[in-house]
Design a protein around this motif. Structure first.
Motif, PDB file in Angstrom:
ATOM      1  N   LYS A   1       7.799  44.066 -42.443  1.00 51.87           N
ATOM      2  CA  LYS A   1       8.386  42.983 -43.227  1.00 51.87           C
ATOM      3  C   LYS A   1       9.189  42.047 -42.320  1.00 51.87           C
ATOM      4  O   LYS A   1       9.094  40.820 -42.453  1.00 51.87           O
ATOM      5  CB  LYS A   1       9.265  43.528 -44.346  1.00 51.87           C
TER       6      LYS A   1
ATOM      7  N   GLN B   1       6.793  39.845 -40.478  1.00 53.64           N
ATOM      8  CA  GLN B   1       6.263  38.803 -41.356  1.00 53.64           C
ATOM      9  C   GLN B   1       7.311  37.703 -41.590  1.00 53.64           C
ATOM     10  O   GLN B   1       6.988  36.511 -41.554  1.00 53.64           O
ATOM     11  CB  GLN B   1       5.838  39.406 -42.700  1.00 53.64           C
TER      12      GLN B   1
ATOM     13  N   ILE C   1       5.858  38.990 -47.742  1.00 59.27           N
ATOM     14  CA  ILE C   1       7.287  39.258 -47.621  1.00 59.27           C
ATOM     15  C   ILE C   1       7.894  39.707 -48.950  1.00 59.27           C
ATOM     16  O   ILE C   1       9.093  39.924 -49.043  1.00 59.27           O
ATOM     17  CB  ILE C   1       8.057  38.026 -47.088  1.00 59.27           C
TER      18      ILE C   1
END
Length: 177
Positions: free
Chosen positions: A12, A15, A53
């Motif tokens: 995450k 990203q 996300i």
């Protein structure tokens, strides 16, 4: 933190960093990001550029199967946009425990809940706005927020999250209990 959770967290962050870099390199992306009014708008914009996300901490991938004997209050069939799904989890003579899954749903503009029972509600996933008739502004609720609603205290849901929606745990009981 388990290794799988660490990898999910690092993915995450990767990203997010890539999306930030894109917004710094392309003024139109930065402007579109600036025009977002909430978290869901940002997640949707990022997805248009291939970035994931939106998964929250602890969310598992839909690719990870779960044993059927291991229920999870945050999984299950999602209602369609604008709808709500209610499942009674347990009940007794004067009480019931419900899981309510709302997906970009709200009460009708002219509708107010006016219920005989007391209600305690807890937001397990997502967020919502709840308006009491006797209060000027809606209350914004997020994960972990709980409310006790007295019998006949008129209230309505003004907004819940889009997909994956808002999941509530609600306990209702009558004065006879």
């Amino acid at each position: 933190m388990a290794e799988a959770q660490l990898q999910q967290f690092l993915k995450k962050i990767e990203q997010l960093n890539a999306f930030v870099a894109l917004s710094e390199a392309q003024p139109e992306v930065r402007q579109a990001l600036q025009d977002c009014s909430n978290h869901h708008d940002v997640v949707q914009l990022a997805a248009q550029f291939g970035f994931e996300i939106g998964r929250r901490w602890g969310d598992s991938s839909p690719k990870q199967p779960r044993p059927t004997d291991q229920p999870n209050l945050l999984r299950g069939d999602r209602p369609t946009s604008g709808q709500e799904r209610t499942d009674v989890l347990a009940s007794g003579q004067h009480w019931r425990l419900e899981r309510i899954h709302s997906c970009q749903a709200s009460s009708p503009a002219e509708g107010w809940y006016d219920q005989e029972d007391s209600e305690w509600v807890l937001v397990l996933q997502g967020s919502a706005s709840l308006q009491f008739e006797d209060e000027e502004s809606p209350r914004d609720l997020c994960v972990g927020d709980a409310l006790l609603i007295a019998p006949h205290r008129r209230h309505r849901v003004t907004a819940t999250d889009p997909d994956p929606g808002t999941v509530w745990l609600a306990l209702f009981w009558s004065a006879d209990a």
